[in-house]
Design a protein around this motif. Sequence first.
Motif, PDB file in Angstrom:
ATOM      1  N   VAL A   2      50.252 -41.751 -13.174  1.00 44.41           N
ATOM      2  CA  VAL A   2      49.657 -40.549 -12.609  1.00 44.41           C
ATOM      3  C   VAL A   2      48.961 -40.825 -11.269  1.00 44.41           C
ATOM      4  O   VAL A   2      48.593 -39.895 -10.561  1.00 44.41           O
ATOM      5  CB  VAL A   2      48.665 -39.941 -13.633  1.00 44.41           C
ATOM      6  CG1 VAL A   2      47.399 -40.769 -13.726  1.00 44.41           C
ATOM      7  CG2 VAL A   2      48.345 -38.515 -13.302  1.00 44.41           C
ATOM      8  N   ARG A   3      48.851 -42.069 -10.874  1.00 48.97           N
ATOM      9  CA  ARG A   3      48.069 -42.410  -9.683  1.00 48.97           C
ATOM     10  C   ARG A   3      48.666 -41.863  -8.394  1.00 48.97           C
ATOM     11  O   ARG A   3      47.964 -41.240  -7.601  1.00 48.97           O
ATOM     12  CB  ARG A   3      47.931 -43.935  -9.566  1.00 48.97           C
ATOM     13  CG  ARG A   3      47.163 -44.518 -10.704  1.00 48.97           C
ATOM     14  CD  ARG A   3      46.884 -45.972 -10.607  1.00 48.97           C
ATOM     15  NE  ARG A   3      47.921 -46.793 -10.012  1.00 48.97           N
ATOM     16  CZ  ARG A   3      47.780 -48.096  -9.821  1.00 48.97           C
ATOM     17  NH1 ARG A   3      46.675 -48.696 -10.172  1.00 48.97           N
ATOM     18  NH2 ARG A   3      48.747 -48.801  -9.281  1.00 48.97           N
ATOM     19  N   ARG A   4      49.941 -42.099  -8.176  1.00 52.15           N
ATOM     20  CA  ARG A   4      50.547 -41.657  -6.915  1.00 52.15           C
ATOM     21  C   ARG A   4      50.599 -40.139  -6.772  1.00 52.15           C
ATOM     22  O   ARG A   4      50.279 -39.611  -5.701  1.00 52.15           O
ATOM     23  CB  ARG A   4      51.943 -42.247  -6.775  1.00 52.15           C
ATOM     24  CG  ARG A   4      51.887 -43.688  -6.323  1.00 52.15           C
ATOM     25  CD  ARG A   4      53.249 -44.178  -6.050  1.00 52.15           C
ATOM     26  NE  ARG A   4      53.339 -44.414  -4.613  1.00 52.15           N
ATOM     27  CZ  ARG A   4      54.297 -45.130  -4.076  1.00 52.15           C
ATOM     28  NH1 ARG A   4      55.244 -45.642  -4.818  1.00 52.15           N
ATOM     29  NH2 ARG A   4      54.317 -45.333  -2.789  1.00 52.15           N
ATOM     30  N   PRO A   5      50.997 -39.397  -7.810  1.00 52.46           N
ATOM     31  CA  PRO A   5      50.984 -37.930  -7.650  1.00 52.46           C
ATOM     32  C   PRO A   5      49.588 -37.376  -7.363  1.00 52.46           C
ATOM     33  O   PRO A   5      49.451 -36.446  -6.570  1.00 52.46           O
ATOM     34  CB  PRO A   5      51.516 -37.413  -8.986  1.00 52.46           C
ATOM     35  CG  PRO A   5      52.322 -38.526  -9.530  1.00 52.46           C
ATOM     36  CD  PRO A   5      51.655 -39.776  -9.074  1.00 52.46           C
ATOM     37  N   VAL A   6      48.577 -37.944  -7.981  1.00 52.75           N
ATOM     38  CA  VAL A   6      47.214 -37.490  -7.718  1.00 52.75           C
ATOM     39  C   VAL A   6      46.843 -37.770  -6.262  1.00 52.75           C
ATOM     40  O   VAL A   6      46.245 -36.931  -5.588  1.00 52.75           O
ATOM     41  CB  VAL A   6      46.210 -38.158  -8.689  1.00 52.75           C
ATOM     42  CG1 VAL A   6      44.779 -37.937  -8.237  1.00 52.75           C
ATOM     43  CG2 VAL A   6      46.406 -37.631 -10.090  1.00 52.75           C
ATOM     44  N   ALA A   7      47.212 -38.944  -5.765  1.00 53.99           N
ATOM     45  CA  ALA A   7      46.915 -39.276  -4.372  1.00 53.99           C
ATOM     46  C   ALA A   7      47.638 -38.321  -3.416  1.00 53.99           C
ATOM     47  O   ALA A   7      47.069 -37.891  -2.410  1.00 53.99           O
ATOM     48  CB  ALA A   7      47.301 -40.727  -4.086  1.00 53.99           C
ATOM     49  N   TRP A   8      48.893 -37.979  -3.723  1.00 51.60           N
ATOM     50  CA  TRP A   8      49.636 -37.025  -2.888  1.00 51.60           C
ATOM     51  C   TRP A   8      48.967 -35.654  -2.916  1.00 51.60           C
ATOM     52  O   TRP A   8      48.836 -34.994  -1.879  1.00 51.60           O
ATOM     53  CB  TRP A   8      51.088 -36.908  -3.357  1.00 51.60           C
ATOM     54  CG  TRP A   8      51.956 -38.028  -2.905  1.00 51.60           C
ATOM     55  CD1 TRP A   8      52.441 -39.044  -3.664  1.00 51.60           C
ATOM     56  CD2 TRP A   8      52.459 -38.256  -1.581  1.00 51.60           C
ATOM     57  NE1 TRP A   8      53.205 -39.891  -2.890  1.00 51.60           N
ATOM     58  CE2 TRP A   8      53.234 -39.432  -1.614  1.00 51.60           C
ATOM     59  CE3 TRP A   8      52.315 -37.580  -0.377  1.00 51.60           C
ATOM     60  CZ2 TRP A   8      53.859 -39.950  -0.496  1.00 51.60           C
ATOM     61  CZ3 TRP A   8      52.945 -38.097   0.753  1.00 51.60           C
ATOM     62  CH2 TRP A   8      53.701 -39.258   0.678  1.00 51.60           C
ATOM     63  N   ILE A   9      48.559 -35.207  -4.092  1.00 49.39           N
ATOM     64  CA  ILE A   9      47.919 -33.892  -4.220  1.00 49.39           C
ATOM     65  C   ILE A   9      46.598 -33.866  -3.458  1.00 49.39           C
ATOM     66  O   ILE A   9      46.304 -32.901  -2.745  1.00 49.39           O
ATOM     67  CB  ILE A   9      47.732 -33.528  -5.703  1.00 49.39           C
ATOM     68  CG1 ILE A   9      49.087 -33.274  -6.356  1.00 49.39           C
ATOM     69  CG2 ILE A   9      46.824 -32.319  -5.864  1.00 49.39           C
ATOM     70  CD1 ILE A   9      49.042 -33.143  -7.856  1.00 49.39           C
ATOM     71  N   VAL A  10      45.807 -34.930  -3.589  1.00 44.37           N
ATOM     72  CA  VAL A  10      44.532 -34.998  -2.869  1.00 44.37           C
ATOM     73  C   VAL A  10      44.773 -34.969  -1.363  1.00 44.37           C
ATOM     74  O   VAL A  10      44.059 -34.278  -0.628  1.00 44.37           O
ATOM     75  CB  VAL A  10      43.728 -36.252  -3.286  1.00 44.37           C
ATOM     76  CG1 VAL A  10      42.551 -36.480  -2.365  1.00 44.37           C
ATOM     77  CG2 VAL A  10      43.254 -36.126  -4.723  1.00 44.37           C
ATOM     78  N   ALA A  11      45.780 -35.686  -0.892  1.00 42.99           N
ATOM     79  CA  ALA A  11      46.081 -35.691   0.536  1.00 42.99           C
ATOM     80  C   ALA A  11      46.449 -34.289   1.022  1.00 42.99           C
ATOM     81  O   ALA A  11      45.929 -33.822   2.048  1.00 42.99           O
ATOM     82  CB  ALA A  11      47.206 -36.678   0.840  1.00 42.99           C
ATOM     83  N   VAL A  12      47.307 -33.604   0.297  1.00 44.08           N
ATOM     84  CA  VAL A  12      47.726 -32.251   0.699  1.00 44.08           C
ATOM     85  C   VAL A  12      46.542 -31.288   0.672  1.00 44.08           C
ATOM     86  O   VAL A  12      46.348 -30.492   1.603  1.00 44.08           O
ATOM     87  CB  VAL A  12      48.876 -31.760  -0.209  1.00 44.08           C
ATOM     88  CG1 VAL A  12      49.136 -30.286  -0.022  1.00 44.08           C
ATOM     89  CG2 VAL A  12      50.137 -32.565   0.054  1.00 44.08           C
ATOM     90  N   VAL A  13      45.728 -31.367  -0.379  1.00 46.64           N
ATOM     91  CA  VAL A  13      44.572 -30.475  -0.502  1.00 46.64           C
ATOM     92  C   VAL A  13      43.575 -30.720   0.625  1.00 46.64           C
ATOM     93  O   VAL A  13      43.048 -29.771   1.213  1.00 46.64           O
ATOM     94  CB  VAL A  13      43.910 -30.644  -1.888  1.00 46.64           C
ATOM     95  CG1 VAL A  13      42.542 -30.009  -1.938  1.00 46.64           C
ATOM     96  CG2 VAL A  13      44.796 -30.058  -2.973  1.00 46.64           C
ATOM     97  N   LEU A  14      43.314 -31.983   0.941  1.00 44.24           N
ATOM     98  CA  LEU A  14      42.350 -32.272   2.002  1.00 44.24           C
ATOM     99  C   LEU A  14      42.876 -31.876   3.380  1.00 44.24           C
ATOM    100  O   LEU A  14      42.105 -31.406   4.225  1.00 44.24           O
ATOM    101  CB  LEU A  14      41.962 -33.752   1.973  1.00 44.24           C
ATOM    102  CG  LEU A  14      41.031 -34.153   0.828  1.00 44.24           C
ATOM    103  CD1 LEU A  14      40.802 -35.647   0.823  1.00 44.24           C
ATOM    104  CD2 LEU A  14      39.713 -33.408   0.910  1.00 44.24           C
ATOM    105  N   PHE A  15      44.180 -32.028   3.621  1.00 45.87           N
ATOM    106  CA  PHE A  15      44.735 -31.568   4.893  1.00 45.87           C
ATOM    107  C   PHE A  15      44.655 -30.041   4.993  1.00 45.87           C
ATOM    108  O   PHE A  15      44.316 -29.506   6.053  1.00 45.87           O
ATOM    109  CB  PHE A  15      46.179 -32.029   5.065  1.00 45.87           C
ATOM    110  CG  PHE A  15      46.309 -33.475   5.461  1.00 45.87           C
ATOM    111  CD1 PHE A  15      45.550 -34.009   6.477  1.00 45.87           C
ATOM    112  CD2 PHE A  15      47.205 -34.297   4.804  1.00 45.87           C
ATOM    113  CE1 PHE A  15      45.665 -35.335   6.848  1.00 45.87           C
ATOM    114  CE2 PHE A  15      47.336 -35.632   5.159  1.00 45.87           C
ATOM    115  CZ  PHE A  15      46.570 -36.150   6.184  1.00 45.87           C
TER     116      PHE A  15
END
Length: 153
Positions: A2-15
Motif C-alpha cells: 500500500v506504500r506506493r499508491p498512498v505516496a502517489w495519492i498524497v502527491a496528487v492531493v498536495l499538487f
Amino acid sequence: MVRRPVAWIVAVVLFAEALGVAALNWFLGVVVDRQSMSLAGLDPHLMSVSSKAGGVVFGLYFALCGLVALLVALRDRRPAGLGRVLLISAAVVHALLGAFTWGLVGWPAFLAMVLVLGLIVLLLMTYDAPEEPRDRAADDGSPVSPPPAPTAG
C-alpha cells in the motif's frame, strides 16, 4: 503493498491543493483590489499584493511537499532529512487548518483537512520501518563466498 499508491495519492492531493490555495488567494487579492476594500485603514493595494504573495508562497510550499511525496512514490524509499521535515510540517499545517475550518467553514472542510492529514501520516508511517540492507549475491541464489585472504609477499 500500500506504500506506493498512498505516496502517489498524497502527491496528487498536495499538487491539487497547491494550485487551489494559490488560485483562491489570488482571487481574493483581485476582489480586494477591485472593490478597494480596507481593513482598519490598511491600504487596499497592499492587502491585495499581500494576499497574492501569500497565495504564491503557500502554493509553492504545498507543491514542494507534493514533490517530496512524488519522489517517495518514484523511488519507493522513505523520505529523509528535509523531505521528512516538510511532510511532517504539512501534517501539522493540515491539523491546524482542520481545527480552524471546523469553526469557520464547517464540518465538510474539516473532514477534507483530516483526510489529507491522515494520508500524510499514513505515508510517513508506512515508510517508517527501517529498510534492511540486501546483499546482491544472496538475491540471485548463489552462495556468498568469503573475501580472499590477504597474501604476504
